[in-house]
Structure formats: C-alpha cells, structure tokens
Design a protein around this motif. Structure first.
Motif, PDB file in Angstrom:
ATOM      1  N   UNK A   8      -1.569   2.596  26.318  1.00 21.55           N
ATOM      2  CA  UNK A   8      -1.236   1.495  25.288  1.00 21.55           C
ATOM      3  C   UNK A   8      -1.430   0.106  25.358  1.00 21.55           C
ATOM      4  N   UNK A   9      -1.106  -0.356  26.764  1.00 22.24           N
ATOM      5  CA  UNK A   9      -1.692  -1.791  27.158  1.00 22.24           C
ATOM      6  C   UNK A   9      -2.835  -2.153  27.094  1.00 22.24           C
ATOM      7  N   UNK A  10      -3.921  -1.145  27.357  1.00 17.36           N
ATOM      8  CA  UNK A  10      -5.360  -1.383  27.288  1.00 17.36           C
ATOM      9  C   UNK A  10      -5.546  -1.623  25.791  1.00 17.36           C
ATOM     10  N   UNK A  11      -5.196  -0.744  24.801  1.00 17.81           N
ATOM     11  CA  UNK A  11      -5.461  -0.802  23.427  1.00 17.81           C
ATOM     12  C   UNK A  11      -4.661  -2.316  22.913  1.00 17.81           C
ATOM     13  N   UNK A  12      -3.539  -2.616  23.317  1.00 14.71           N
ATOM     14  CA  UNK A  12      -3.487  -4.151  22.986  1.00 14.71           C
ATOM     15  C   UNK A  12      -4.133  -5.037  23.731  1.00 14.71           C
ATOM     16  N   UNK A  13      -4.515  -4.972  24.848  1.00 15.59           N
ATOM     17  CA  UNK A  13      -5.473  -6.020  25.336  1.00 15.59           C
ATOM     18  C   UNK A  13      -6.788  -6.139  24.408  1.00 15.59           C
ATOM     19  N   UNK A  14      -7.269  -4.889  24.089  1.00 20.86           N
ATOM     20  CA  UNK A  14      -8.809  -4.914  23.268  1.00 20.86           C
ATOM     21  C   UNK A  14      -8.340  -5.712  22.221  1.00 20.86           C
ATOM     22  N   UNK A  15      -7.258  -5.718  21.480  1.00 20.81           N
ATOM     23  CA  UNK A  15      -7.206  -6.551  20.302  1.00 20.81           C
ATOM     24  C   UNK A  15      -7.280  -8.030  20.672  1.00 20.81           C
ATOM     25  N   UNK A  16      -6.649  -8.567  21.987  1.00 22.60           N
ATOM     26  CA  UNK A  16      -7.069  -9.748  22.214  1.00 22.60           C
ATOM     27  C   UNK A  16      -8.628 -10.218  22.657  1.00 22.60           C
ATOM     28  N   UNK A  17      -9.177  -9.311  23.184  1.00 24.40           N
ATOM     29  CA  UNK A  17     -10.675  -9.757  23.400  1.00 24.40           C
ATOM     30  C   UNK A  17     -11.497 -10.006  22.262  1.00 24.40           C
ATOM     31  N   UNK A  18     -11.235  -9.161  21.127  1.00 24.44           N
ATOM     32  CA  UNK A  18     -11.820  -9.556  20.088  1.00 24.44           C
ATOM     33  C   UNK A  18     -11.826 -10.990  19.512  1.00 24.44           C
ATOM     34  N   UNK A  19     -10.667 -11.776  19.849  1.00 24.47           N
ATOM     35  CA  UNK A  19     -10.505 -13.097  19.357  1.00 24.47           C
ATOM     36  C   UNK A  19     -11.032 -13.970  20.398  1.00 24.47           C
ATOM     37  N   UNK A  20     -11.627 -13.644  21.584  1.00 20.28           N
ATOM     38  CA  UNK A  20     -12.311 -14.613  22.512  1.00 20.28           C
ATOM     39  C   UNK A  20     -13.437 -14.942  22.054  1.00 20.28           C
ATOM     40  N   UNK A  21     -14.285 -16.271  22.267  1.00 24.12           N
ATOM     41  CA  UNK A  21     -15.431 -16.653  21.839  1.00 24.12           C
ATOM     42  C   UNK A  21     -16.336 -16.211  23.211  1.00 24.12           C
ATOM     43  N   UNK A  22     -17.809 -16.256  22.750  1.00 24.28           N
ATOM     44  CA  UNK A  22     -18.635 -15.654  23.826  1.00 24.28           C
ATOM     45  C   UNK A  22     -18.619 -16.607  25.105  1.00 24.28           C
ATOM     46  N   UNK A  23     -18.240 -17.778  24.890  1.00 20.45           N
ATOM     47  CA  UNK A  23     -18.469 -18.778  25.960  1.00 20.45           C
ATOM     48  C   UNK A  23     -17.341 -18.365  26.717  1.00 20.45           C
ATOM     49  N   UNK A  24     -16.098 -18.306  26.150  1.00 18.29           N
ATOM     50  CA  UNK A  24     -15.036 -18.020  26.914  1.00 18.29           C
ATOM     51  C   UNK A  24     -15.275 -16.420  27.759  1.00 18.29           C
ATOM     52  N   UNK A  25     -15.839 -15.599  27.213  1.00 18.73           N
ATOM     53  CA  UNK A  25     -16.272 -14.184  28.000  1.00 18.73           C
ATOM     54  C   UNK A  25     -17.227 -14.761  29.086  1.00 18.73           C
ATOM     55  N   UNK A  26     -18.290 -15.509  28.911  1.00 17.49           N
ATOM     56  CA  UNK A  26     -19.290 -15.741  29.796  1.00 17.49           C
ATOM     57  C   UNK A  26     -18.557 -16.480  30.934  1.00 17.49           C
ATOM     58  N   UNK A  27     -17.522 -17.311  30.785  1.00 16.06           N
ATOM     59  CA  UNK A  27     -16.919 -18.172  31.876  1.00 16.06           C
ATOM     60  C   UNK A  27     -16.329 -17.043  32.595  1.00 16.06           C
ATOM     61  N   UNK A  28     -15.596 -16.055  32.403  1.00 15.02           N
ATOM     62  CA  UNK A  28     -14.690 -15.308  32.823  1.00 15.02           C
ATOM     63  C   UNK A  28     -15.817 -14.268  33.800  1.00 15.02           C
ATOM     64  N   UNK A  29     -16.983 -13.885  33.360  1.00 16.98           N
ATOM     65  CA  UNK A  29     -17.926 -13.282  34.001  1.00 16.98           C
ATOM     66  C   UNK A  29     -18.660 -14.176  35.019  1.00 16.98           C
ATOM     67  N   UNK A  30     -18.806 -15.290  34.835  1.00 18.99           N
ATOM     68  CA  UNK A  30     -19.401 -16.155  36.179  1.00 18.99           C
ATOM     69  C   UNK A  30     -18.400 -16.341  37.103  1.00 18.99           C
ATOM     70  N   UNK A  31     -17.004 -16.261  36.807  1.00 19.20           N
ATOM     71  CA  UNK A  31     -16.092 -16.564  37.681  1.00 19.20           C
ATOM     72  C   UNK A  31     -15.959 -15.142  38.556  1.00 19.20           C
ATOM     73  N   UNK A  32     -16.029 -14.227  37.775  1.00 20.57           N
ATOM     74  CA  UNK A  32     -16.014 -12.920  38.593  1.00 20.57           C
ATOM     75  C   UNK A  32     -17.153 -12.561  39.708  1.00 20.57           C
ATOM     76  N   UNK A  33     -18.427 -13.023  39.085  1.00 18.77           N
ATOM     77  CA  UNK A  33     -19.489 -13.136  40.036  1.00 18.77           C
ATOM     78  C   UNK A  33     -19.320 -13.922  41.153  1.00 18.77           C
ATOM     79  N   UNK A  34     -18.922 -15.153  40.953  1.00 12.88           N
ATOM     80  CA  UNK A  34     -18.548 -15.981  42.174  1.00 12.88           C
ATOM     81  C   UNK A  34     -17.738 -15.524  43.169  1.00 12.88           C
ATOM     82  N   UNK A  35     -16.600 -14.530  42.709  1.00  7.17           N
ATOM     83  CA  UNK A  35     -15.572 -13.998  43.339  1.00  7.17           C
ATOM     84  C   UNK A  35     -15.933 -12.865  44.107  1.00  7.17           C
ATOM     85  N   UNK A  36     -16.971 -12.141  43.644  1.00  9.74           N
ATOM     86  CA  UNK A  36     -17.823 -11.149  44.443  1.00  9.74           C
ATOM     87  C   UNK A  36     -18.298 -11.605  45.572  1.00  9.74           C
TER      88      UNK A  36
END
Length: 415
Positions: A8-36
């Motif tokens: 249920x919690x993942x389903x709720x989170x999926x609804x919030x991801x749809x509201x993010x912009x592509x730039x916001x998603x890309x910033x998270x991915x770049x952060x995770x890459x740096x963290x790796x």
C-alpha cells in the motif's frame, strides 16, 4: 508492518512520482550515482559478506560479485539514464475524427513494478534508475545470496531520496524469503507488472504462480552458427568474446553450431577458448576434428543434455550441421528466444537467418555479448524479454511505460 502495508505504501508513493518533473527525477538519479561512488567501501563490505556465504565454484558467484570498477560502471549507467529523454508524455497517436473528437495516445508510468531476481546486486540499482526515471515505484524481491548487498544498496538509495524530499517507499526491498515471493506474486491491485530476472527455474515459478501480469526475461540458451562462408579470423574473435567475456550472464554463448564444410577449421576457431579454459562438449564430427588439437582435459563427448543447456560457466556445446537450415532447426529446438548469431560472408544466407531465427535479438557477424540495454543505447535495462507479447529484447525506459488514450470533445454525443 505487514507486506500488504508495504504494498500500500509503495502504491501511494507511485502517485507522488507522477507529479515530479523530469529534472527533479534526474537530480535524484545523479545524487544516487554520486553516492554509489562515494559509498564504495560500505557497498563492497556488504557484498563481501554475501560472497563469503557462496562457493566460488557456483556459476552465480561472478554475478554476485561487486568490484570498484563494476560500481563505477553502475554509477555511469545511472547517470546515462538521467541524461536520456523522458519516456513520459510522448504522443504515439494523434488524430481528429470526422465528428470532431480529438484522440491522442500518450505514454504514462506503469505505476508499481515488481522485480524478482537472484544473486545480482546490480539489478537493485538498474531497476531503481529505470523505474524512477519512467515515473514508477518499484518493489524488489532479491534472493538470499545477495541480501546484504541489496539492503545496503537500497539504504543508499533511500538516503538520496530523503535528501530530495521524495517518499522512500518509491523503492522497497522485501524479505528474501519464499513467503515474501508468494505474497508479492499475489499482490493484485497493488503491483501492476512483475518481471523475473534469473534462471529458467525462477522464471517458470513466477510465470506459473503469479496472479499479477508477468513479462518473462533472462533465460538465455544462446547459439552461434559458423556458416560455410564464415570468416575464420572474425569467427575466432566473435566466438571467444561471446563465450568468455562474462560466462555467467544471459547473453553468453552456450552452443557453437558449425557447418560440416568447416569442421577442419574447428581447432583454429576454438583455439582462443582453450586459453580461457573452456570445456567443450562436442558431437562426434566436431570431437573428431578437435581430438589431439584441443586440450584433452577440456574436450568431452556431447550428450543429449549438452544442447539446450544454459551453462553460465566456462563450458560450451558444439553441434555440426550440413546446412544453414539445419542450424536454424537446431535453434528452433534448443534456443530460448534470447539471442542468436550467424557468422557468414553470404548476404543471402544472412538474410535468411535474420528472417527465420526466432529470437529477440538476431546478430550477423557480431557477438551476442552486445545484448544489453546500455550497449543498445537504452542507458540500462530492466531485463531481456524473451516473450513476444509486449516488449521484446532489452527493456529500457520506453519498454516499461504504458499509455492512456486522451479524448477531447466539444459536447459530441454518440448516435
């Protein structure tokens, strides 16, 4: 928290991801890459704990193993995904009907994607990157062999999500138990799509058990046919690379099919494999050609089980045929629909092979080791689909979106 609560919690989170912009998603991915890259020591330490529990002779050992170089590659793939165009809001059909209705078909996220996978901790990062970029949340169900590595990887991802104010339920790792797998495969209403990544046994279990939609991936019984007109030097390079680049992955070569007119060239064709310690399971004609010219300790007689086996090891079968059509029949009988290759200088034979070889990826004069989302320019992959309904071959961003129809009117009614 029960697993249903997690779903249920993942389903709720999926609804919030749809509201993010592509730039916001890309910033998270770049952060995770740096963290790796910054978190190599903690990731490798967790991986060492997993490796210590596995026999080095296990074919899955290489898949399980992380190295500093492999972590750099994982981070690079994540950055590449961030640089790719968004797969969302793309219009694939746009038409105004005679009655004035304007109809569009537009790409949208799946919502929640579940992945069941074995001893491959890189899948944790690949799946997150592709799902997040395409606007979907993901539920991960890894195997016990990689549990420490997977948990450390998800912890690192969660830390990055928190830094950006994103709900960490966007990616959840389930317990590495059979019970968790069973609950996941029955999570109707919560998980929109399940993708198994692993061997045939895992894929068969998921397909036969799931009550949610499944796309089959991973199992690769891969063949390469060396035609009567094949170039020997090219063949040596292709066969060796396809077999030995990484023996534990699904695009690795399992069976070399050779035209009987070229059996005299088999010792030269297979010479690079001897240097890599590859055991050959040869049929009678191939065995006769290789006997005394390939190391005795590495040359065995083929059995019925030698063909159609995904070795995931330094082992390969050899089958002799009298025509390209016989090679195609062998592929039809023993292949898994993953990747098939022909080495030939005849364009007519090559074109017939392209048309008749029933596989997601068909190669002419190039090794099957290229069957990979990153190599295809997709950034990364969530798996190699071997089925025909829906995506086929490497599944990148576009392949893990769905679509909806948008219809705009001005008050029209249907007669």
């Amino acid at each position: 928290m029960t697993l249903t609560d997690t779903f249920k919690s993942v389903r709720r989170a999926a609804g919030t991801l749809a509201d993010m912009t592509d730039d916001e998603r890309n910033a998270v991915l770049a952060d995770v890459a740096d963290a790796i890259v910054a978190g190599k020591e903690r990731l490798l330490a967790a991986n060492e704990a997993d490796l210590a529990r596995m026999d080095k002779a296990n074919p899955l050992y290489d898949r399980l193993r992380l190295t500093a170089e492999r972590l750099d590659a994982i981070a690079a793939d994540m950055r590449n995904v961030a640089l790719l165009p968004s797969p969302l809001s793309r219009t694939s059909h746009d038409r105004t009907l005679p009655n004035g209705l304007h109809i569009r078909r537009v790409s949208v996220p799946f919502g929640v994607i579940g992945i069941v996978y074995e001893a491959r901790p890189n899948v944790t990062f690949d799946v997150f990157a592709l799902c997040f970029k395409s606007g979907s949340a993901c539920i991960l169900k890894g195997g016990k062999d990689a549990d420490s590595s997977n948990r450390e990887g998800v912890a690192l991802i969660h830390e990055a999500l928190q830094r950006h104010g994103v709900d960490t339920a966007a990616v959840q790792l389930l317990p590495s138990t059979h019970e968790a797998t069973a609950e996941m495969l029955g999570a109707t209403g919560y998980i929109d799509l399940c993708i198994p990544r692993g061997g045939r046994k895992l894929i068969d279990f998921v397909r036969n058990t799931a009550r949610i939609p499944v796309i089959e991936t991973g199992a690769g019984v891969v063949n390469t046919y060396f035609d009567a007109s094949g170039d020997l030097d090219m063949g040596r390079r292709i066969v060796c690379n396809a077999k030995t680049r990484r023996v534990s992955v699904c695009n690795a070569l399992d069976c070399l099919i050779v035209h009987s007119a070229r059996t005299a060239d088999l010792p030269q064709l297979c010479e690079p494999l001897a240097g890599k310690g590859v055991t050959l399971y040869a049929d009678e004609r191939a065995y006769a050609a290789l006997s005394g010219r390939y190391p005795d300790r590495l040359l065995c007689h083929a059995t019925t089980e030698s063909f159609g086996t995904e070795f995931m090891d330094y082992k390969m079968a050899i089958r002799t045929v009298d025509s390209a059509d016989e090679a195609l029949q062998h592929i039809a009988t023993y292949g898994s629909g993953h990747s098939e290759c022909i080495i030939t200088e005849s364009e007519a034979v090559a074109e017939r092979f392209r048309r008749k070889a029933d596989a997601a990826c068909v190669y002419v004069n190039a090794p099957t080791s290229f069957t990979d989302g990153a190599q295809f320019g997709l950034g990364a992959e969530i798996g190699i689909s071997t089925q025909k309904l829906g995506p086929r071959g490497p599944m990148g961003l576009e392949e893990i979106t769905t679509y909806k129809w948008l219809i705009d009117g001005q008050g029209q009614t249907r007669p």
